[in-house]
Design a protein around this motif. Structure first.
Motif, mmCIF file in Angstrom:
data_model
loop_
_atom_site.group_PDB
_atom_site.id
_atom_site.type_symbol
_atom_site.label_atom_id
_atom_site.label_comp_id
_atom_site.label_asym_id
_atom_site.label_seq_id
_atom_site.Cartn_x
_atom_site.Cartn_y
_atom_site.Cartn_z
ATOM 1 N N PHE A 156 4.860 48.238 -74.222
ATOM 2 C CA PHE A 156 3.848 47.193 -74.126
ATOM 3 C C PHE A 156 2.830 47.480 -73.024
ATOM 4 O O PHE A 156 3.161 48.080 -72.001
ATOM 5 N N ALA A 157 1.621 47.012 -73.258
ATOM 6 C CA ALA A 157 0.605 47.025 -72.210
ATOM 7 C C ALA A 157 0.877 45.913 -71.209
ATOM 8 O O ALA A 157 0.485 45.999 -70.045
ATOM 9 N N ASP A 158 1.547 44.875 -71.666
ATOM 10 C CA ASP A 158 1.956 43.747 -70.829
ATOM 11 C C ASP A 158 3.331 43.322 -71.318
ATOM 12 O O ASP A 158 3.464 42.698 -72.376
ATOM 13 N N VAL A 159 4.364 43.704 -70.570
ATOM 14 C CA VAL A 159 5.744 43.453 -71.005
ATOM 15 C C VAL A 159 6.010 41.958 -71.117
ATOM 16 O O VAL A 159 6.616 41.491 -72.097
ATOM 17 N N GLU A 160 5.552 41.188 -70.133
ATOM 18 C CA GLU A 160 5.836 39.754 -70.114
ATOM 19 C C GLU A 160 5.192 39.043 -71.302
ATOM 20 O O GLU A 160 5.783 38.137 -71.896
ATOM 21 N N ALA A 161 3.988 39.457 -71.655
ATOM 22 C CA ALA A 161 3.266 38.824 -72.768
ATOM 23 C C ALA A 161 3.568 39.486 -74.103
ATOM 24 O O ALA A 161 3.038 39.062 -75.137
ATOM 25 N N LYS A 162 4.405 40.550 -74.087
ATOM 26 C CA LYS A 162 4.741 41.316 -75.293
ATOM 27 C C LYS A 162 3.468 41.801 -76.003
ATOM 28 O O LYS A 162 3.358 41.792 -77.232
ATOM 29 N N LYS A 163 2.506 42.254 -75.221
ATOM 30 C CA LYS A 163 1.242 42.759 -75.757
ATOM 31 C C LYS A 163 1.392 44.252 -76.048
ATOM 32 O O LYS A 163 1.587 45.056 -75.143
ATOM 33 N N PRO A 164 1.318 44.660 -77.320
ATOM 34 C CA PRO A 164 1.544 46.069 -77.667
ATOM 35 C C PRO A 164 0.476 46.986 -77.068
ATOM 36 O O PRO A 164 -0.672 46.580 -76.861
ATOM 37 N N LEU A 165 0.876 48.215 -76.803
ATOM 38 C CA LEU A 165 -0.089 49.218 -76.348
ATOM 39 C C LEU A 165 -1.068 49.549 -77.470
ATOM 40 O O LEU A 165 -0.687 49.636 -78.637
ATOM 41 N N GLN A 166 -2.317 49.766 -77.096
ATOM 42 C CA GLN A 166 -3.349 50.187 -78.031
ATOM 43 C C GLN A 166 -3.863 51.572 -77.621
ATOM 44 O O GLN A 166 -3.746 51.981 -76.457
ATOM 45 N N GLY A 167 -4.455 52.262 -78.552
ATOM 46 C CA GLY A 167 -4.938 53.612 -78.283
ATOM 47 C C GLY A 167 -6.023 53.683 -77.230
ATOM 48 O O GLY A 167 -6.204 54.715 -76.578
ATOM 49 N N ASN A 168 -6.775 52.605 -77.056
ATOM 50 C CA ASN A 168 -7.861 52.624 -76.072
ATOM 51 C C ASN A 168 -7.496 51.933 -74.762
ATOM 52 O O ASN A 168 -8.369 51.633 -73.950
ATOM 53 N N ASP A 169 -6.211 51.685 -74.546
ATOM 54 C CA ASP A 169 -5.779 51.065 -73.298
ATOM 55 C C ASP A 169 -6.002 52.023 -72.131
ATOM 56 O O ASP A 169 -5.857 53.251 -72.253
ATOM 57 N N LEU A 170 -6.328 51.439 -70.990
ATOM 58 C CA LEU A 170 -6.660 52.209 -69.790
ATOM 59 C C LEU A 170 -5.471 52.321 -68.847
ATOM 60 O O LEU A 170 -4.787 51.339 -68.569
ATOM 61 N N PHE A 171 -5.269 53.537 -68.346
ATOM 62 C CA PHE A 171 -4.212 53.820 -67.377
ATOM 63 C C PHE A 171 -4.843 54.337 -66.087
ATOM 64 O O PHE A 171 -5.833 55.073 -66.120
ATOM 65 N N ALA A 172 -4.265 53.973 -64.962
ATOM 66 C CA ALA A 172 -4.661 54.578 -63.686
ATOM 67 C C ALA A 172 -4.066 55.982 -63.649
ATOM 68 O O ALA A 172 -2.845 56.140 -63.578
ATOM 69 N N ILE A 173 -4.916 56.993 -63.734
ATOM 70 C CA ILE A 173 -4.389 58.362 -63.809
ATOM 71 C C ILE A 173 -4.078 58.932 -62.425
ATOM 72 O O ILE A 173 -3.554 60.038 -62.308
ATOM 73 N N ALA A 174 -4.393 58.158 -61.371
ATOM 74 C CA ALA A 174 -3.999 58.507 -59.994
ATOM 75 C C ALA A 174 -4.407 59.940 -59.644
ATOM 76 O O ALA A 174 -5.584 60.280 -59.734
ATOM 77 N N SER A 175 -3.456 60.793 -59.299
ATOM 78 C CA SER A 175 -3.800 62.124 -58.789
ATOM 79 C C SER A 175 -4.362 63.074 -59.839
ATOM 80 O O SER A 175 -4.850 64.155 -59.481
ATOM 81 N N LEU A 176 -4.336 62.702 -61.107
ATOM 82 C CA LEU A 176 -5.035 63.521 -62.097
ATOM 83 C C LEU A 176 -6.542 63.460 -61.872
ATOM 84 O O LEU A 176 -7.284 64.315 -62.358
ATOM 85 N N THR A 177 -6.997 62.455 -61.117
ATOM 86 C CA THR A 177 -8.403 62.377 -60.717
ATOM 87 C C THR A 177 -8.818 63.638 -59.969
ATOM 88 O O THR A 177 -9.972 64.086 -60.047
ATOM 89 N N LYS A 178 -7.894 64.215 -59.236
ATOM 90 C CA LYS A 178 -8.202 65.372 -58.385
ATOM 91 C C LYS A 178 -8.771 66.544 -59.178
ATOM 92 O O LYS A 178 -9.612 67.303 -58.672
ATOM 93 N N ILE A 179 -8.323 66.712 -60.410
ATOM 94 C CA ILE A 179 -8.786 67.861 -61.204
ATOM 95 C C ILE A 179 -10.273 67.739 -61.504
ATOM 96 O O ILE A 179 -11.012 68.728 -61.501
ATOM 97 N N PHE A 180 -10.756 66.521 -61.752
ATOM 98 C CA PHE A 180 -12.175 66.307 -61.997
ATOM 99 C C PHE A 180 -12.998 66.677 -60.767
ATOM 100 O O PHE A 180 -14.080 67.273 -60.880
ATOM 101 N N THR A 181 -12.480 66.322 -59.591
ATOM 102 C CA THR A 181 -13.184 66.649 -58.355
ATOM 103 C C THR A 181 -13.209 68.156 -58.135
ATOM 104 O O THR A 181 -14.218 68.716 -57.694
ATOM 105 N N ALA A 182 -12.124 68.839 -58.465
ATOM 106 C CA ALA A 182 -12.097 70.297 -58.346
ATOM 107 C C ALA A 182 -13.128 70.929 -59.263
ATOM 108 O O ALA A 182 -13.827 71.885 -58.882
ATOM 109 N N VAL A 183 -13.250 70.420 -60.486
ATOM 110 C CA VAL A 183 -14.260 70.922 -61.422
ATOM 111 C C VAL A 183 -15.659 70.683 -60.855
ATOM 112 O O VAL A 183 -16.539 71.555 -60.931
ATOM 113 N N ALA A 184 -15.878 69.509 -60.264
ATOM 114 C CA ALA A 184 -17.175 69.208 -59.653
ATOM 115 C C ALA A 184 -17.507 70.204 -58.544
ATOM 116 O O ALA A 184 -18.639 70.696 -58.448
ATOM 117 N N VAL A 185 -16.530 70.506 -57.687
ATOM 118 C CA VAL A 185 -16.746 71.485 -56.622
ATOM 119 C C VAL A 185 -17.136 72.836 -57.217
ATOM 120 O O VAL A 185 -18.097 73.483 -56.764
#
Length: 396
Positions: free
Chosen positions: A19-48
């Protein structure tokens, strides 16, 4: 949790569970957003690397070239509490392989040399109080280092500083830079800094959950036993929530949200040597992509890449080295297997031998609890041929 595997440019698996929201039993959708945290770093490396290609910076440039305050770092904090002078400047490449010597964030309890991270709270305070990346970098420059530059890997704010260098060299904020030069060309319309969330996009953000780290640390075997009666996971409080509690500063090492579909475009682009899916244009040269995935470990730095922090590894493997924000095969000249992840249990790897990109996104802090990365890799390897027709290294 949401996962996808691409082979030869085609999706061979795409699935969602839970679920995207366990308490509300809201199913995950394909366009749901996740905090990718340290995967952000790869984009910055590409920018450099893009700016390196444009001649606006070099990996061997001292960072005080862009932020002069770094020329006045107080020194290196030794075990006895004394300060030693820096033996050399912190370089741009240090920021991308985590060898700056900057004090790590407080969730890193122990430094690479075994000392307790007693000053991590100061870094946290800087992140909380800074108004932008330049402000953050200037404040960070007032603190001592905990290692000589290039000496050890300390996982923390180094890539955030790299993002500041991108801003200074390009003349635009990191979100604008990434949008124009990476996200826009790739059609990554759902990838955004958490600080830029709109009301409409907030509805698509998956709720943040927290693993019961205390119970896991007390007895990891009992934690995963079928008879465990405690709480394995719970909804994050607002202060713990990776999205709600994000600092004001747009962290180039931690603050992006994305979808599996969006990130797959980025992964395929890297596997294709930086080329866009249309074949017309590229975000990075093939040579720079190989540089991204080359082992940049140095003889004086004996630390292993800290996979246990972001990818659920049980230990940091001896056969791995550090590319530019990516874990790679030790001694790799570039173009081979590469991987990284994020503290919210987001996992990514490239396997050029199989022409494969794999993604696993969840929203559980912390990825330390379960060794998902090696288990997922075993599952994928069992179900994807060892060698596909036309397999190769990253495209040139």
């Amino acid at each position: 949790m949401s996962a996808a595997v691409s082979v030869g440019g085609s999706l061979v698996y795409e699935g969602r569970y839970g679920f995207a929201d366990v308490e509300a039993k809201k199913p995950l959708q394909g366009n749901d957003l996740f905090a990718i945290a340290s995967l952000t770093k790869i984009f910055t490396a590409v920018a450099v690397l893009q700016l390196v290609e444009r001649g606006l910076m070099a990996l061997e440039d001292p960072i005080e070239k862009f932020v002069p305050e770094f020329a006045a770092i107080p020194g290196v904090l030794e075990k006895d509490g004394s300060l030693s002078p820096l033996q050399r400047s912190v370089l741009v490449v240090d920021c991308l392989r985590h060898t700056t010597g900057f004090i790590p964030s407080p969730f890193i309890a122990v430094l690479a040399d075994g000392r307790p991270n007693e000053m991590g709270h100061k870094v946290h305070q800087i992140l909380e109080e800074s108004v932008d990346n330049l402000d953050m970098s200037r404040k960070l420059a007032k603190l001592p280092l905990v290692n000589q530059p290039g000496q050890r890997i300390e996982y923390g704010v180094s890539v955030d500083v790299a993002g500041c260098l991108v801003e200074v060299a390009s003349g635009v904020p990191i979100d604008e830079y990434l949008s124009k030069h990476i996200l826009g060309p790739l059609g990554m319309d759902s990838t955004i800094f958490v600080q830029r969330l709109t009301t409409e996009l907030e509805e698509r953000v998956v709720k943040c959950y927290r693993a019961n780290l205390e119970a896991w640390k007390a007895d990891a075997n009992a934690f995963w036993d079928d008879g465990f009666e405690g709480e394995r996971m719970r909804l994050c409080t607002p202060k713990e929530d990776y999205v709600i509690a994000a600092p004001k500063v747009l962290r180039p090492g931690a603050s992006l949200l994305s979808t599996v579909e969006d990130f797959m475009k980025f992964g395929r682009c890297l596997l294709q040597g930086g080329r866009l899916a249309s074949g017309e244009g590229q975000i990075l040269s093939a040579e720079s992509v190989r540089l991204l995935t080359k082992d940049h470990s140095t003889p004086e730095c004996t630390c292993r890449p800290p996979l246990h922090i972001v990818n659920g590894a049980t230990e940091d493997p001896a056969d791995k080295g550090f590319g530019l924000t990516l874990c790679v095969d030790k001694g790799s000249s570039g173009g081979g297997f590469a991987e990284w992840g994020g503290i919210m249990t987001t996992i990514f790897w490239l396997d050029p031998k199989r022409d494969l990109v794999a993604l696993f996104f969840s929203h559980i802090w912390s990825s330390l609890v379960y060794p998902l990365r090696p288990e997922l890799q075993r599952i994928v390897q069992r179900n994807v041929p060892e060698k596909l027709p036309g397999s190769r290294e990253i495209a040139g």
